[in-house]
Design an enzyme around this catalytic site. Sequence first.
Site, PDB file in Angstrom:
ATOM      1  N   GLY A  39     103.224  51.460  -0.041  1.00  0.00           N
ATOM      2  CA  GLY A  39     103.522  50.133   0.503  1.00  0.00           C
ATOM      3  C   GLY A  39     103.311  49.147  -0.633  1.00  0.00           C
ATOM      4  O   GLY A  39     102.282  49.199  -1.312  1.00  0.00           O
ATOM      5  N   GLY A 226     111.120  46.892 -17.161  1.00  0.00           N
ATOM      6  CA  GLY A 226     110.823  48.308 -17.389  1.00  0.00           C
ATOM      7  C   GLY A 226     110.388  48.571 -18.812  1.00  0.00           C
ATOM      8  O   GLY A 226     109.456  47.929 -19.316  1.00  0.00           O
ATOM      9  N   GLY A 256     106.167  48.514 -10.728  1.00  0.00           N
ATOM     10  CA  GLY A 256     106.259  47.068 -10.509  1.00  0.00           C
ATOM     11  C   GLY A 256     105.054  46.542  -9.738  1.00  0.00           C
ATOM     12  O   GLY A 256     104.558  45.449 -10.019  1.00  0.00           O
ATOM     13  N   ASP A 257     104.575  47.323  -8.792  1.00  0.00           N
ATOM     14  CA  ASP A 257     103.403  46.901  -8.008  1.00  0.00           C
ATOM     15  C   ASP A 257     102.154  46.849  -8.892  1.00  0.00           C
ATOM     16  O   ASP A 257     101.316  45.954  -8.742  1.00  0.00           O
ATOM     17  CB  ASP A 257     103.168  47.869  -6.843  1.00  0.00           C
ATOM     18  CG  ASP A 257     104.364  47.919  -5.906  1.00  0.00           C
ATOM     19  OD1 ASP A 257     105.089  46.914  -5.814  1.00  0.00           O
ATOM     20  OD2 ASP A 257     104.566  48.968  -5.280  1.00  0.00           O
TER      21      ASP A 257
HETATM   22  O1  RIB Z   1     107.019  49.917  -4.751  1.00  0.00           O
HETATM   23  C1  RIB Z   1     106.800  51.209  -4.279  1.00  0.00           C
HETATM   24  C2  RIB Z   1     106.546  51.201  -2.805  1.00  0.00           C
HETATM   25  O2  RIB Z   1     107.709  50.777  -2.145  1.00  0.00           O
HETATM   26  C3  RIB Z   1     106.228  52.563  -2.230  1.00  0.00           C
HETATM   27  O3  RIB Z   1     104.854  52.860  -2.257  1.00  0.00           O
HETATM   28  C4  RIB Z   1     106.811  52.483  -0.828  1.00  0.00           C
HETATM   29  O4  RIB Z   1     105.871  52.524   0.182  1.00  0.00           O
HETATM   30  C5  RIB Z   1     107.651  51.216  -0.803  1.00  0.00           C
HETATM   31  O5  RIB Z   1     107.065  50.227  -0.081  1.00  0.00           O
END
Ligand code: RIB
Length: 304
Positions: A39, A226, A256-257
């Site tokens: 997520g 990237g 990215g997260d």
């Molecule tokens: O950015 C990656 C995430 O996107 C994954 O972990 C998945 O759950 C989606 O939300």
Amino acid sequence: MSLITVFGSINVDLVAGVDAIARPGETVLATGYVTLCGGKGANQAVAAARVSPQGRVAMVGRIGRDGFGRLCVDNLAANGVIVDRVATGTEPTGCAFITVSADGENAITVASGANGYLTADAIPAAELSSTTTLVLQMEVPLQASLSAARAVRKAGGRVIWNLAPVPERLSTDDLRSLLAVTSVLVVNEHEARVAALRLGWSGESFEEAAALLATTGGVTCIVTAGPLGARAFHRDGTRLAVSAERIIPIDTTGAGDTFVGILAAGLDEGRGWNEVLARACRGASLACLAHGAQRGMPTAEALS
Ligand code: RIB
């Protein structure tokens, strides 16, 4: 004491490894699959918590009354994220279906479930202040995110908005509302172009798109590129570019997260833009060296 509050999605990721990602109408056999926590919101919270002192990152989200939900909350807590603002509903916990190819590319389908019912009142208003950093993405209802952002800006806090995944039908009004409450906008090249198109732009270069978002929105617009690193476009027209380390990626899911979480932690700690971007780029590169969104996210030691 400052607090990074991540308002966003919590998913379980069902991740299948494949030689090549299936094309429309095609069936491919996976080499195997794993159940992982993910997520975008939860990933960003974990990335920020891994590089922050204990107790400085809180997750505001929503899960279902199911095993996936418990797995996700236990995982957040084990990573040092405050979880008492995670609501539970009757909907199923969000789930992402991910295929990762042999060369590290991925394709993701998200079933939002409980994430689609998150509301802004899950944030305790009394704890908002000028030292709050709110982190948002696009996997929970936009109106709830806007309400949360308005409350944080009213309290004098900072709002970091990651425009991912960018809705192809994002309206101009919604984009303008979002920019009005944002301090730092984080996009990739595609997201920068999609957003700038909504402002009437018709060019091709992502640099032009990002510069327009920064000046029109009165924000700092960060573009992640990237392997090429990241660029910052400030609202006064100044720019900054930071390059990324060369790596051979195993899995780019969550890179990215990781960037956004480490960026939030760096700004919260009062670091300068150059250092903030360099640490976020390094963290995102390290995150690509392990399978899954969160496994490769670095600790503060790994960044120094
Ligand atoms: O950015 C990656 C995430 O996107 C994954 O972990 C998945 O759950 C989606 O939300």
